[in-house]
Design an enzyme around this catalytic site. Structure first.
Site, PDB file in Angstrom:
ATOM      1  N   ASN A 155      32.928  27.493 -56.063  1.00  0.00           N
ATOM      2  CA  ASN A 155      34.346  27.188 -56.235  1.00  0.00           C
ATOM      3  C   ASN A 155      34.687  25.910 -55.474  1.00  0.00           C
ATOM      4  O   ASN A 155      33.810  25.259 -54.906  1.00  0.00           O
ATOM      5  CB  ASN A 155      35.211  28.361 -55.770  1.00  0.00           C
ATOM      6  CG  ASN A 155      34.895  28.779 -54.345  1.00  0.00           C
ATOM      7  OD1 ASN A 155      35.064  28.009 -53.402  1.00  0.00           O
ATOM      8  ND2 ASN A 155      34.417  30.011 -54.179  1.00  0.00           N
ATOM      9  N   CYS A 160      38.253  33.813 -43.973  1.00  0.00           N
ATOM     10  CA  CYS A 160      38.876  32.655 -44.620  1.00  0.00           C
ATOM     11  C   CYS A 160      38.008  32.087 -45.743  1.00  0.00           C
ATOM     12  O   CYS A 160      38.449  31.242 -46.516  1.00  0.00           O
ATOM     13  CB  CYS A 160      39.159  31.576 -43.571  1.00  0.00           C
ATOM     14  SG  CYS A 160      40.073  30.150 -44.185  1.00  0.00           S
TER      15      CYS A 160
END
Length: 442
Positions: A228, A292
């Protein structure tokens, strides 16, 4: 730092009182220190104080008849190996960002080829202002390294990012300047010095913080993978902010092109499975766990041994994917009943931000979630700025706590997120039978 020639610049902020302690620590570390003060700085701390601490005359004037040939700025510019400005006010940052040379400090900065570091200090609204953020980015592009700012209670009564880092933290950063990613061999104690404005509820001294960051790569064949757009910048900013508060930080990172923050232990991984294994090991003695990383939701059921070739006549390729493990949900579930870390998750969404964030908070058994709209232009993946909605659990049966953070640099955002997480963690510990961190109980 023995023998290193450091020019300490002090501008007109209330944090100038910390500069005296900073000068003393630099001398203690073996550096040669000379001080330059702006006119406004002298309203907060006297040149005599800095002269007594450094043993050197303090320069305040651009046109100094006692300087070498009356050219004090050139003399100092050539002498300095490192220019450190602490505090650096919004005004000084603006002047340096746009190449002004209207006093001794700004002039010698333009005339010097030394390493350049500054520690910003200002009101939280001033720091968050787009003009200040633009100046910060411009300064970094010009070769300045910005340390901080920290977040917490401010002298004006506000709470948020903008506090100058503690002198001990600044010196530790400088000690690691040549070796990013490694802690200094003999670090200074980073417990805050006496400061009535320091928020104890946001102190991380002695805590262990684990943070996952960046993307994962899920191989399809020896040359291709699924991934991504995550750059890892947000996770690395969180690691830096936690380390600046005195925490021992483990940063589990997917493949990124980022420099490890000073004093942070970095663990590199590739896939979601690899990240889970590292996270489970690190979570055992962690006080705070922040997920995160942008972990791939799926991976190939079978990885091809050789490169997948195009087949004549086939216009489509079918891949069978299987679900990856949910790292933060696994950590939150498997550590329950043990020394469970305070669990913070991230939610990258493109719609219905609050609804999905609250669902993730409840469904994954988290203590806090940070949600951001990655569909906004200029924010989120790969960008320098971000905005967030922070939700956390309150007492049973009550709605979650809520904090909206407007667009700002990822560094500033990280400081506020770490501050909020630490305050909630301290509140949870205060309500338990013991406030000792997990590693102290073992």
């Amino acid at each position: 730092m023995t023998g290193k020639r450091i020019l300490l610049g002090i501008s007109a902020g209330i944090a100038a009182y910390k500069s005296a302690h900073l000068a003393r620590l630099l001398k203690k570390a073996g550096a040669e220190v000379r001080v330059v003060m702006t006119e406004g700085a002298q309203a907060f701390i006297t040149p005599l104080t800095l002269q007594a601490l450094t043993g050197e005359p303090v320069r305040t004037s651009l046109l100094d008849p006692e300087a070498e040939a009356g050219m004090g700025h050139i003399e100092l510019a050539r002498w300095a190996e490192l220019i450190l400005i602490a505090p650096a006010t919004a005004d000084l940052m603006a002047r340096l960002a746009h190449g002004h040379a209207d006093d001794l400090l700004t002039t010698l900065c333009l005339a010097s080829e030394a390493e350049r570091v500054m520690a910003p200090a200002m009101n939280q609204a001033m720091w968050r202002h787009p003009a200040t953020q633009d100046n910060a980015r411009r300064l970094e592009a010009h070769g300045w390294r910005l340390l901080g700012p920290d977040a917490g209670d401010q002298a004006c009564g506000d709470v948020g990012p903008g506090r100058m880092l503690e002198p001990e933290t600044i010196v530790n950063e400088l000690l690691g300047f040549k070796s990013p990613g490694t802690a200094p061999a003999v670090p200074f104690d980073t417990a805050p010095v006496s400061d009535t404005h320091t928020s104890d509820a946001a102190d991380a001294h002695g805590m262990v913080v684990t943070i996952t960051a960046g993307p994962t790569r899920e191989p399809l064949d020896p040359v291709r993978y699924l991934s991504n757009h995550s750059s890892g910048k947000m996770g690395f900013a969180l690691a830096k902010a936690a380390a600046e508060r005195g925490a021992r930080v483990r940063l589990i990172s997917g493949p990124v092109a980022l420099e490890t923050p000073a004093g942070v232990e970095r663990i590199d991984v590739e896939s979601a499975v690899g990240m889970l294994e590292a996270a489970q090991e690190a979570a055992v003695d962690s006080d705070l766990f922040i997920g995160c990383a942008a972990v791939a939701d799926y991976r190939a059921e079978q990885v091809a041994e050789h490169k997948i070739k195009k087949t004549a006549g086939d216009d489509a390729l079918t891949l069978r994917l299987v679900k990856n493990p949910d790292i933060i949900a696994t950590i939150a579930k498997n550590t329950a009943g043990k020394a469970r870390p305070f669990m913070v998750g991230f939610a990258a969404e493109t719609r219905e931000l609050e609804r999905y964030a609250q669902d993730k908070l409840n469904r994954k058994n988290l203590d806090m979630v940070v949600a951001n709209d990655v569909g906004q232009a200029g924010l989120g993946f790969g960008a320098e700025d971000n905005a967030a909605l922070v939700l956390w659990r309150e007492t049973e049966g009550t709605p979650p706590g809520r904090l909206e953070l407007p667009p700002q640099s990822k560094g500033a955002l990280a400081a506020t997120i770490i501050e909020t997480a630490l305050k909630r963690l301290h509140a949870r510990q205060g309500s338990s039978s013991s406030s000792m961190p997990p590693q102290a109980k073992q």
